[in-house]
Motif scaffolding. Sequence first.
Motif, PDB file in Angstrom:
ATOM      1  N   VAL A 125       0.944  -1.301  -0.036  1.00  0.00           N
ATOM      2  CA  VAL A 125       0.146   0.043  -0.079  1.00  0.00           C
ATOM      3  C   VAL A 125       0.831   1.364   0.089  1.00  0.00           C
ATOM      4  CG1 VAL A 125      -0.195  -0.038   2.520  1.00  0.00           C
ATOM      5  CG2 VAL A 125      -1.870   1.021   1.278  1.00  0.00           C
ATOM      6  N   ILE A 149      -2.341  -2.066  -3.235  1.00  0.00           N
ATOM      7  CA  ILE A 149      -3.383  -0.823  -3.546  1.00  0.00           C
ATOM      8  C   ILE A 149      -2.579   0.007  -3.924  1.00  0.00           C
ATOM      9  CG2 ILE A 149      -4.837   0.557  -2.262  1.00  0.00           C
ATOM     10  CD1 ILE A 149      -5.136  -1.620  -0.147  1.00  0.00           C
ATOM     11  N   LEU A 175     -11.471   0.210  -6.418  1.00  0.00           N
ATOM     12  CA  LEU A 175     -12.195   0.259  -5.297  1.00  0.00           C
ATOM     13  C   LEU A 175     -12.998   1.133  -4.835  1.00  0.00           C
ATOM     14  CD1 LEU A 175      -8.758  -1.192  -3.189  1.00  0.00           C
ATOM     15  CD2 LEU A 175     -10.827  -2.414  -4.180  1.00  0.00           C
ATOM     16  N   ILE A 230      -8.837   4.751  -6.723  1.00  0.00           N
ATOM     17  CA  ILE A 230      -7.865   3.527  -6.000  1.00  0.00           C
ATOM     18  C   ILE A 230      -8.395   2.299  -6.350  1.00  0.00           C
ATOM     19  CG2 ILE A 230      -7.060   2.955  -3.788  1.00  0.00           C
ATOM     20  CD1 ILE A 230      -6.597   5.678  -4.286  1.00  0.00           C
ATOM     21  N   LEU A 236      -7.183  -2.281  -6.552  1.00  0.00           N
ATOM     22  CA  LEU A 236      -6.162  -3.523  -6.132  1.00  0.00           C
ATOM     23  C   LEU A 236      -5.819  -4.184  -7.193  1.00  0.00           C
ATOM     24  CD1 LEU A 236      -5.335  -5.041  -3.612  1.00  0.00           C
ATOM     25  CD2 LEU A 236      -7.293  -6.505  -3.966  1.00  0.00           C
ATOM     26  N   ALA A 292     -10.828  -7.647  -2.653  1.00  0.00           N
ATOM     27  CA  ALA A 292     -11.308  -6.512  -3.158  1.00  0.00           C
ATOM     28  C   ALA A 292     -12.655  -6.085  -2.713  1.00  0.00           C
ATOM     29  CB  ALA A 292     -11.030  -6.637  -4.945  1.00  0.00           C
ATOM     30  N   LEU A 341     -12.387  -4.653   0.580  1.00  0.00           N
ATOM     31  CA  LEU A 341     -11.765  -3.222   0.543  1.00  0.00           C
ATOM     32  C   LEU A 341     -12.716  -2.220  -0.230  1.00  0.00           C
ATOM     33  CD1 LEU A 341      -7.989  -4.257  -0.426  1.00  0.00           C
ATOM     34  CD2 LEU A 341      -8.970  -3.582   1.829  1.00  0.00           C
ATOM     35  N   ARG A 342     -13.502  -2.583  -0.972  1.00  0.00           N
ATOM     36  CA  ARG A 342     -14.374  -1.880  -1.754  1.00  0.00           C
ATOM     37  C   ARG A 342     -15.530  -1.089  -0.829  1.00  0.00           C
ATOM     38  NH1 ARG A 342     -15.695  -5.182  -5.618  1.00  0.00           N
ATOM     39  NH2 ARG A 342     -13.803  -4.483  -6.982  1.00  0.00           N
TER      40      ARG A 342
END
Length: 316
Positions: free
Chosen positions: A97, A145, A160, A269, A271, A287, A290-291
Motif C-alpha cells: 500500500v 493497493i 475499489l 484507488i 487493487l 477487493a 476493501l471496496r
Amino acid sequence: MNLRELQYLVALADHRNFRRAAEACLVSQPTLSTQIRKLEEELGVALFERAPRRVMLTPAGQDAVARARRILAEMEGMREAARRLSRPEAGTARLGVFPTIGPYLLPEVMPQVRARFPQLQLLLTEEKSDQLLTRLREGRLDAAILAMPVHDPALHGEPLFKEPFLLAVPRQHALATRKSLRMEELSRYSLMLLEDGHCLRDQALEVCQLSGAQEGSEFRATSLETLRQMVLAGLGVTLMPALAARGMAPYADRLHLLRFEDSQPSRQIGLFWRRTSAMGPLLSRLAEVLRSVPPGLLDPEGEDEAGSRAALPAAE
C-alpha cells in the motif's frame, strides 16, 4: 543450474554481502560463494563485482537476478496454487500500500478483512507506488493497493473507490471563511506538493494543470504529514485526500478544508495483482471487502460526528 542456486543469487543481490546472504539462506558462506561461482562459470559471465567491503551487480548480474526473481515467483505461485486448492482462504498474502493512503485506509478496513478472512495472514508493506509495482512484478508482493490507472498488461486491476481531494488552508487564510471554491479559483494560488516519487504528487499536478494553479517552488514535502504540518504553521495551502482529511478535526482551530463546487478532483484507488497469480479468486474477494469503505469516510457531507464536522466543509 537449479532453484537453490537462483535463491542464492537473489539473496546475494538483496544483501550485497556474502555473509549476510549465507545467513539468510541458512548455509555457510563458503557454500554460497561456491554456488555463485559455479553459476557464473555455467553462464560464462561475471554476475557480481567483488570489492573488499561490498558486492555490486554487473549488468549481466542485474539481468540474471531479474530473471531469477521471475522464475522463483512462478515456482512459489505453483506451490501457492496447490495450497489454495485445499484451503482457499487460508495462508499468507503479501499486500502493498502506498503511504498517502495506507495510514488512513487500513485502520478502517482491516477489522472487516480479519472478520471475512479469519484464517488469512495479511503481511503489509508500505512503499512508494513505483517500488510496490517492482515488488509486485517480481513476485515479492501478491497484491498492491495503487492509484489507477496502472498501464501493465501483466497486472489485473480491480477498482475499489474514488477518493475526492479537498483544499487545505490555514485558518488565517482568506479562503478560510468559505466552505467551497471553484476549480478555476486555484489558479490564484501556489500549492505545496510532495517530492518526486509519490503518486499523490502526480495527481496533484494533474489538478494544477486542469485549474491553472502553480506548484510552490520553495518547498517539497517528504510525506503527507509534513504537508499538513506546513499548512498548520500557516506556510501555504495544499490538496488533501478525503481519507487523510478525516483526521483533521483536532486541528479545526488552525486548519480549514474546502470542497470543490463545479468539478470534484479525485483519484481512483484499485487493487492490483499479477494475472498469472494463483491467488486471483481470493484477491477478488479481498477487493470486495476493501471496496466497502463507509461512504462517510469519502464524502465530506456524510460525517455525523460533531468533531469531524468542525474540520470538514458541509454542503451549502
